[in-house]
Enzyme design. Structure first.
Site, PDB file in Angstrom:
ATOM      1  N   ASP A  10       3.076  -0.424  -3.929  1.00 59.92           N
ATOM      2  CA  ASP A  10       3.267   0.858  -3.229  1.00 59.92           C
ATOM      3  C   ASP A  10       4.125   0.581  -1.989  1.00 59.92           C
ATOM      4  OD1 ASP A  10       2.929   3.588  -2.487  1.00 59.92           O
ATOM      5  OD2 ASP A  10       1.248   3.071  -1.179  1.00 59.92           O
ATOM      6  N   SER A  11       4.567   1.663  -1.351  1.00 52.80           N
ATOM      7  CA  SER A  11       5.280   1.492  -0.078  1.00 52.80           C
ATOM      8  C   SER A  11       4.333   0.946   0.998  1.00 52.80           C
ATOM      9  CB  SER A  11       5.845   2.834   0.377  1.00 52.80           C
ATOM     10  OG  SER A  11       4.796   3.795   0.436  1.00 52.80           O
ATOM     11  N   TYR A  42       8.374   5.956   2.250  1.00 57.28           N
ATOM     12  CA  TYR A  42       9.443   6.177   1.272  1.00 57.28           C
ATOM     13  C   TYR A  42       9.812   7.660   1.158  1.00 57.28           C
ATOM     14  CZ  TYR A  42       9.516   1.553  -1.096  1.00 57.28           C
ATOM     15  OH  TYR A  42       9.693   0.233  -1.433  1.00 57.28           O
ATOM     16  N   GLY A  43       8.850   8.536   1.511  1.00 62.28           N
ATOM     17  CA  GLY A  43       8.960   9.959   1.195  1.00 62.28           C
ATOM     18  C   GLY A  43      10.147  10.686   1.789  1.00 62.28           C
ATOM     19  N   CYS A  74       2.717   4.525  -6.758  1.00 62.28           N
ATOM     20  CA  CYS A  74       3.427   5.340  -5.766  1.00 62.28           C
ATOM     21  C   CYS A  74       4.152   6.451  -6.510  1.00 62.28           C
ATOM     22  CB  CYS A  74       4.419   4.446  -5.021  1.00 62.28           C
ATOM     23  SG  CYS A  74       5.461   5.337  -3.839  1.00 62.28           S
ATOM     24  N   ASN A  75       3.770   7.688  -6.238  1.00 59.90           N
ATOM     25  CA  ASN A  75       4.439   8.827  -6.891  1.00 59.90           C
ATOM     26  C   ASN A  75       5.903   8.903  -6.486  1.00 59.90           C
ATOM     27  OD1 ASN A  75       2.056  10.852  -7.977  1.00 59.90           O
ATOM     28  ND2 ASN A  75       1.401   9.602  -6.251  1.00 59.90           N
ATOM     29  N   GLU A 152      -2.555   5.327   6.574  1.00 64.57           N
ATOM     30  CA  GLU A 152      -2.284   3.960   7.042  1.00 64.57           C
ATOM     31  C   GLU A 152      -3.203   3.634   8.226  1.00 64.57           C
ATOM     32  OE1 GLU A 152       0.049   1.518   6.023  1.00 64.57           O
ATOM     33  OE2 GLU A 152       0.514   2.739   4.264  1.00 64.57           O
ATOM     34  N   CYS A 185       0.131  11.909  -3.885  1.00 65.49           N
ATOM     35  CA  CYS A 185       0.596  10.719  -3.159  1.00 65.49           C
ATOM     36  C   CYS A 185      -0.610   9.795  -3.135  1.00 65.49           C
ATOM     37  CB  CYS A 185       1.011  11.083  -1.733  1.00 65.49           C
ATOM     38  SG  CYS A 185       1.276   9.637  -0.675  1.00 65.49           S
ATOM     39  N   THR A 186      -0.403   8.518  -3.489  1.00 67.95           N
ATOM     40  CA  THR A 186      -1.558   7.618  -3.629  1.00 67.95           C
ATOM     41  C   THR A 186      -2.246   7.327  -2.291  1.00 67.95           C
ATOM     42  OG1 THR A 186      -0.027   5.756  -3.562  1.00 67.95           O
ATOM     43  CG2 THR A 186      -0.748   6.531  -5.747  1.00 67.95           C
ATOM     44  N   HIS A 187      -1.561   7.616  -1.200  1.00 62.52           N
ATOM     45  CA  HIS A 187      -2.229   7.459   0.101  1.00 62.52           C
ATOM     46  C   HIS A 187      -3.373   8.481   0.288  1.00 62.52           C
ATOM     47  CE1 HIS A 187       1.191   4.979   1.341  1.00 62.52           C
ATOM     48  NE2 HIS A 187       0.536   4.691   2.453  1.00 62.52           N
TER      49      HIS A 187
HETATM   50  N1  DGL Z   1       2.042   6.322  -1.597  1.00 66.31           N
HETATM   51  C1  DGL Z   1       3.313   6.908  -1.860  1.00 66.31           C
HETATM   52  C2  DGL Z   1       3.220   7.952  -2.965  1.00 66.31           C
HETATM   53  O1  DGL Z   1       2.334   7.914  -3.805  1.00 66.31           O
HETATM   54  C3  DGL Z   1       4.160   7.484  -0.761  1.00 66.31           C
HETATM   55  C4  DGL Z   1       4.105   7.081   0.622  1.00 66.31           C
HETATM   56  C5  DGL Z   1       5.456   7.058   1.302  1.00 66.31           C
HETATM   57  O2  DGL Z   1       6.033   8.121   1.621  1.00 66.31           O
HETATM   58  O3  DGL Z   1       5.934   5.948   1.495  1.00 66.31           O
HETATM   59  O4  DGL Z   1       4.043   8.836  -3.055  1.00 66.31           O
END
Ligand code: DGL
Length: 259
Positions: A10-11, A42-43, A74-75, A152, A185-187
């Protein structure tokens, strides 16, 4: 070739929500973890740059971990780079996409929300999923990038800010009929309890982690047995990650060497 661990990428720490589901589904399997925390989040990054970056980090992490399979937890990365990763890597790759199909199956009011990063809510991949599986539903898409940093912080041991959570969720409550929210989003599952507390009324929260774990068990068949904490890799040294990773069964992170 000897069997290796399943590598979760993941990011940031979001992939730990998927690692937890993998541990429930495959209790004896060795897991490794890699995150591109130097480039988090990453978003909000540009697509072409992101594809190159994801390929570089995943290639390095697959080599360093000697894994048997890669789970892109990570989506934001999966809705963009899955095909490129499958072309480039020699191990099976399992992706993560927002749980639109289960939400459409479960929503009684035919109105559900998608809470994800700005990239994921507007990607053609996501729009195609909605068209294919939820054409008879209203889908309220909400970009909630601020929740990535809240998750985070939560993993680093800080309490999430209830006001930030309420503000991120606010667009979901405009229609009282909305009955289901996809955590795309996995977060976000890492904030599940805090999100439910911040919501003004009860709704069903859905994420993809259990489905990803089941798919991984089908696709990655040769996996090493877990012996002690799994290896973990980061792209920027950050001592705040160590305790959170340890809670999910991962060792002190090592810095990943990128070309
Ligand atoms: N955990 C990531 C997801 O599932 C995104 C987090 C990010 O924006 O880096 O999309």
């Amino acid at each position: 070739m000897t069997a290796g661990p399943i590598l979760v990428f993941d990011s940031g720490v979001g992939g730990l929500s998927v690692a937890a589901a993998l541990r429930r589904c495959l209790p004896g399997a060795a897991l490794a973890y890699a995150c591109d925390n130097a480039m988090l989040p990453y978003g909000r990054r540009e697509d072409a740059w992101l594809v190159r970056r994801i390929l570089a980090v995943c290639e390095a992490a697959v080599a360093a971990s000697r894994c048997s399979g890669l789970v892109v937890a990570c989506n934001t990365a999966s809705t963009l780079a899955l095909d490129a990763l499958r072309e480039r890597l020699r191990v099976p790759v399992v992706g993560t996409v927002p749980a639109i199909k289960p939400a459409a199956a479960l929503s009684r009011s035919r109105h559900f929300g998608l809470l994800a990063t700005s990239a994921t809510v507007s990607r053609p991949y996501t729009l195609r999923l909605i068209e294919a599986f939820a054409a008879d539903c209203i889908v309220t898409r909400v970009a909630a990038d601020s929740l990535v940093s809240e998750a985070e912080r939560r993993l680093a041991g800080e309490a999430p800010d209830p006001e930030a959570l309420r503000a991120a969720l606010a667009p979901l409550w405009e229609d009282p009929d909305l009955d289901t929210v996809v955590l795309g989003c996995t977060h976000f599952p890492l904030l599940h309890e805090a999100l439910a507390t911040a919501a003004p009324r009860p709704v069903r929260w859905i994420d993809s982690s259990e489905a990803i774990a089941r798919r991984t068990a089908q696709v990655v068949t040769e996996v090493a047995t877990q012996q002690g904490p799994g290896a973990s890799f980061v792209t920027a040294a950050d001592p705040r990650l160590t305790a959170g990773l340890a809670r999910y069964g991962f060792a002190e992170p090592r810095l990943l060497a990128l070309d």
